[in-house]
Scaffold this motif. Structure first.
Motif, short mmCIF file in Angstrom:
data_model
loop_
_atom_site.label_atom_id
_atom_site.label_comp_id
_atom_site.label_asym_id
_atom_site.label_seq_id
_atom_site.Cartn_x
_atom_site.Cartn_y
_atom_site.Cartn_z
N ARG A 1 0.83 -1.29 -0.05
CA ARG A 1 -0.20 -0.08 -0.07
C ARG A 1 1.25 1.03 -0.30
NH1 ARG A 1 -5.64 -1.45 3.42
NH2 ARG A 1 -6.04 -2.84 2.00
N LYS A 2 0.54 2.45 -0.47
CA LYS A 2 1.44 3.70 -0.47
C LYS A 2 0.74 4.75 0.51
CE LYS A 2 1.38 2.89 -5.09
NZ LYS A 2 1.58 3.57 -6.31
N SER A 3 1.60 5.77 1.45
CA SER A 3 1.31 6.97 1.69
C SER A 3 1.35 8.04 0.88
CB SER A 3 2.17 6.96 3.06
OG SER A 3 1.98 5.58 3.38
N VAL B 1 1.83 10.42 -4.15
CA VAL B 1 1.81 8.79 -2.97
C VAL B 1 2.36 8.08 -3.41
CG1 VAL B 1 -0.01 6.96 -3.10
CG2 VAL B 1 -1.79 9.47 -2.97
N ARG C 1 4.88 3.90 -2.15
CA ARG C 1 5.12 3.11 -1.47
C ARG C 1 5.99 3.86 -0.21
NH1 ARG C 1 5.12 -2.30 -4.79
NH2 ARG C 1 3.03 -2.72 -5.43
N GLY D 1 3.33 1.89 3.21
CA GLY D 1 2.22 2.61 3.55
C GLY D 1 1.34 2.45 4.53
N THR D 2 3.19 3.22 5.10
CA THR D 2 3.40 3.56 7.14
C THR D 2 2.52 4.44 7.51
OG1 THR D 2 5.88 3.87 5.99
CG2 THR D 2 4.90 1.30 6.72
N GLY D 3 2.20 5.55 6.70
CA GLY D 3 2.09 7.27 6.47
C GLY D 3 0.81 7.42 6.58
N ILE D 4 -0.20 7.93 6.00
CA ILE D 4 -1.05 8.75 6.22
C ILE D 4 -1.72 7.97 4.61
CG2 ILE D 4 -2.97 10.40 6.03
CD1 ILE D 4 -0.56 12.11 7.30
N SER D 5 -3.17 7.60 5.49
CA SER D 5 -3.48 6.77 4.05
C SER D 5 -4.02 7.86 2.67
CB SER D 5 -4.73 6.25 4.28
OG SER D 5 -5.49 5.68 2.81
N GLN E 1 7.16 10.75 4.28
CA GLN E 1 5.93 11.39 4.38
C GLN E 1 5.72 12.43 5.01
OE1 GLN E 1 5.04 7.31 7.04
NE2 GLN E 1 5.44 6.23 4.84
#
Length: 332
Positions: free
Chosen positions: A280-282, A302, A304, A306-310, A331
């Protein structure tokens, strides 16, 4: 997880030989089947002497031999049954056999069988159905050549005679050997299950292993398939049977499909949960952003991981003010 009950149908592929019959049991065990099934009959009770063979039997046996003579050679007497039952018990597989006449029903009952398999040809045999119904055993009912009305009449006969309705499993089947793919009509198996609100399965006579595997994906709780030691052997059913390696492949494939069916709940599986952060991405800074600068589509991107804000919160961030400095790809 529901365990599909796999019946390896040895049928009459023992050719009247106890040695071959035991080898068939061993093959079924090695393949991982739950049960190995034979056929119990007295030719004199089963076939009139002038009865014709089925077309597939004419193709696979001598034209000069009558159906009676063909069947007579394939009888298993009580001693043979006792030997096979003992061999199955030692090998850890359930012994099943389809009875084709009243004497054979009584033999199997006296031998202690817990499950009775009714073949497609007997689904309209009222005295036969009543006889099995009175035993109050589990019943697997094949429905080849039958319509829904005939299936319903058979179920009603069995239950009226004493069999508990929830002890009946109905198998969709086609009695042509081998069954053309265009005549399988596998969806009819589900129609049977929905019509009678009973467990359902599939007795397969196609040439390969795809259809029984597909049947499991469509909810079959029982699968039955003919097998042989060698398709080139003499006898009526060998050519429409699986060889040992094919039986093993079918069983393994069914077990895999069983596992793959899993749960109807849609949620991340344990094995994939760890992939969220990677796949996923942030929302990140597209360029250098200074504190106090307005966040917009020109300075946000946006990417990768996916560890930040969606990115689903993209609209929330647009028009807001940066609370600190950001470097490109950092991020938010």
């Amino acid at each position: 997880m529901n365990h599909v009950y796999i019946i390896a149908e040895a049928g009459v592929n023992h050719n009247g030989s106890m040695e071959l019959a035991k080898q068939l049991v061993d093959v079924a065990v090695a393949a991982g089947a739950d049960a190995v099934k034979f056929q119990t009959f007295k030719a004199v009770n089963l076939v009139s002497r002038n009865a014709e063979k089925a077309d597939y039997q004419k193709r696979t046996t001598s034209a000069a031999e009558s159906q009676f003579d063909m069947i007579k050679k394939l009888e298993l007497d009580e001693t043979a049954h006792l030997e096979l039952i003992a061999h199955c018990q030692q090998s850890g597989i359930e012994f099943l056999s389809t009875p084709f006449d009243h004497e054979s029903i009584e033999l199997l009952y006296n031998l202690g069988l817990k499950t009775f398999k009714i073949p497609s040809g007997e689904i309209t045999n009222l005295p036969y159905l009543r006889h099995i119904g009175r035993l109050s055993k589990k019943v697997i009912l094949s429905s080849g050549m039958a319509n829904l009305g005939e299936i319903e009449a058979a179920i009603n006969t069995l239950t009226s005679a004493g069999t508990a309705r929830n002890n009946i499993n109905i198998l969709h089947a086609n009695t042509e050997y081998p069954t053309p793919m265009t005549d399988v009509n596998l969806r009819a198996m589900q129609t049977i299950g929905h019509a009678f609100n009973l467990p359902y399965g599939y007795s397969d006579h196609t040439a390969g292993i795809e259809v029984p595997i597909a049947a499991v994906a469509l909810g079959a709780s029982v699968v039955e398939k003919h097998f042989t030691l060698d398709r080139n052997m003499d006898g009526p059913d060998h050519k429409a049977s699986l060889e040992p390696d094919e039986l093993t492949m079918m069983v393994q494939s069914i077990r895999n499909v069983e596992l793959a069916l899993g749960s109807p709940i849609k949620q991340p599986s344990p094995s994939e949960a760890k992939n969220k952060a990677i796949a996923r991405k942030s929302i990140v800074a597209k360029t250098t952003i200074k504190k106090g600068e307005c966040l917009n589509e020109d300075n946000l991107a946006v990417k990768r991981p996916g560890t930040g804000i969606s990115p689903m919160r993209w609209d929330e961030l647009l028009g807001s003010v940066a609370q600190r400095d950001y470097q490109a790809d950092e991020q938010i």
